[in-house]
Design a protein around this motif. Structure first.
Motif, short mmCIF file in Angstrom:
data_model
loop_
_atom_site.label_atom_id
_atom_site.label_comp_id
_atom_site.label_asym_id
_atom_site.label_seq_id
_atom_site.Cartn_x
_atom_site.Cartn_y
_atom_site.Cartn_z
N GLY A 27 17.27 8.30 -0.62
CA GLY A 27 16.74 7.94 -2.10
C GLY A 27 15.73 9.08 -2.63
O GLY A 27 15.30 10.20 -1.85
N VAL A 28 15.56 8.87 -3.90
CA VAL A 28 14.55 9.81 -4.63
C VAL A 28 13.39 9.93 -3.80
O VAL A 28 12.59 11.17 -3.31
CB VAL A 28 14.70 9.73 -5.88
CG1 VAL A 28 13.49 10.58 -6.54
CG2 VAL A 28 15.63 9.93 -6.66
N LEU A 29 12.70 8.85 -3.46
CA LEU A 29 11.33 8.65 -2.68
C LEU A 29 11.43 9.32 -1.56
O LEU A 29 10.47 10.16 -1.22
CB LEU A 29 11.03 7.07 -2.46
CG LEU A 29 9.64 7.10 -2.13
CD1 LEU A 29 8.44 7.53 -3.15
CD2 LEU A 29 9.35 5.38 -1.98
N ARG A 34 10.17 14.19 1.85
CA ARG A 34 10.80 15.39 2.96
C ARG A 34 10.40 16.77 2.33
O ARG A 34 10.21 17.55 3.01
CB ARG A 34 12.21 15.19 3.08
CG ARG A 34 12.57 14.08 4.18
CD ARG A 34 13.82 14.40 4.68
NE ARG A 34 14.30 13.07 5.19
CZ ARG A 34 15.29 12.93 5.57
NH1 ARG A 34 16.34 13.62 5.69
NH2 ARG A 34 16.06 11.57 6.17
N LEU A 35 10.50 16.80 0.97
CA LEU A 35 10.27 18.16 0.54
C LEU A 35 8.87 18.44 -0.10
O LEU A 35 8.56 19.62 -0.35
CB LEU A 35 11.19 18.23 -1.06
CG LEU A 35 12.70 18.15 -0.65
CD1 LEU A 35 13.32 18.15 -2.19
CD2 LEU A 35 13.20 19.52 0.10
N THR A 41 8.70 14.74 -9.84
CA THR A 41 9.37 16.00 -9.89
C THR A 41 10.80 15.97 -9.46
O THR A 41 11.88 16.76 -9.89
CB THR A 41 8.72 17.02 -8.94
OG1 THR A 41 7.00 16.90 -9.27
CG2 THR A 41 8.98 18.38 -8.73
N VAL A 42 10.95 15.32 -8.30
CA VAL A 42 12.46 15.29 -7.72
C VAL A 42 13.38 14.63 -8.71
O VAL A 42 14.46 15.16 -8.99
CB VAL A 42 12.51 14.38 -6.54
CG1 VAL A 42 13.93 14.01 -5.93
CG2 VAL A 42 11.67 15.15 -5.39
N GLN A 43 12.92 13.61 -9.40
CA GLN A 43 13.77 12.76 -10.27
C GLN A 43 14.08 13.80 -11.53
O GLN A 43 15.19 13.77 -12.21
CB GLN A 43 13.07 11.56 -10.83
CG GLN A 43 14.05 10.55 -11.79
CD GLN A 43 15.41 10.20 -11.00
OE1 GLN A 43 15.33 9.63 -9.88
NE2 GLN A 43 16.46 10.73 -11.59
N ALA A 44 13.04 14.40 -12.07
CA ALA A 44 13.13 15.42 -13.11
C ALA A 44 14.13 16.64 -12.75
O ALA A 44 14.94 17.03 -13.81
CB ALA A 44 11.74 15.84 -13.61
#
Length: 162
Positions: A27-29, A34-35, A41-44
């Motif tokens: 998932g994005v969360l 992890r990053l 930021t991940v979603q964008a």
């Protein structure tokens, strides 16, 4: 898509793509955790990579051999120039065993990757391919073993300067 121009990838893009490639169901969360970056930021970044055509899909990678199509072959086709590529491509699209087809340079016009259940079944698939009047010749090469599976992560790492 980007019209053939290179899309710049940075280290975060590369790490994001690598993580989703290794664990497509993440998932994005969890990815943001992890990053070490914000969920937004991940979603964008994901949205931008999809919009620019870098990420073409999130679907499962299917193994043809695992569903009974153990024979892989590559077929080059010569086509009648008066028919053109589009009708031949439409004919090939209707054959489920044709996994991909590319217009190529050289003595042939198209290169196809096809699968079959057996060598006997391969003959059936080839017969179906060449049944179209716009195809004048086919040449088939049977793949014996996959040495390097289809991959893109080394390109992503290289594009990001890693």
């Amino acid at each position: 898509m980007n019209g053939g121009q290179g899309v710049q990838l940075d280290d975060l893009d590369a790490r994001l793509i690598e993580l989703f490639a290794e664990e497509p169901r993440i998932g994005v969360l969890e990815c943001s955790r992890r990053l070490g970056v914000a969920r937004g930021t991940v979603q964008a970044r994901l949205d931008k990579l999809v919009e620019r055509g870098v990420i073409a899909g999130f679907g499962p990678d299917i193994s043809p051999a695992a569903i009974g199509f153990a024979v892989t072959s590559f077929v080059t086709l010569e086509i009648s120039q008066r028919h053109g590529h589009d009708p031949v491509a439409a004919h090939l699209t209707a054959i489920p065993e044709v996994l991909e087809a590319h217009t190529i340079t050289g003595s042939s016009d198209l290169l196809c990757r096809i699968v079959a259940r057996s060598n006997t079944d391969l003959q059936r698939v080839i017969d179906q391919i060449v049944s179209y009047e716009g195809i004048t010749r086919a040449s088939t090469i049977i793949a014996l073993a996959e040495q390097i599976p289809y991959r893109t992560l080394p390109l992503v790492r290289s594009a990001a300067g890693r």
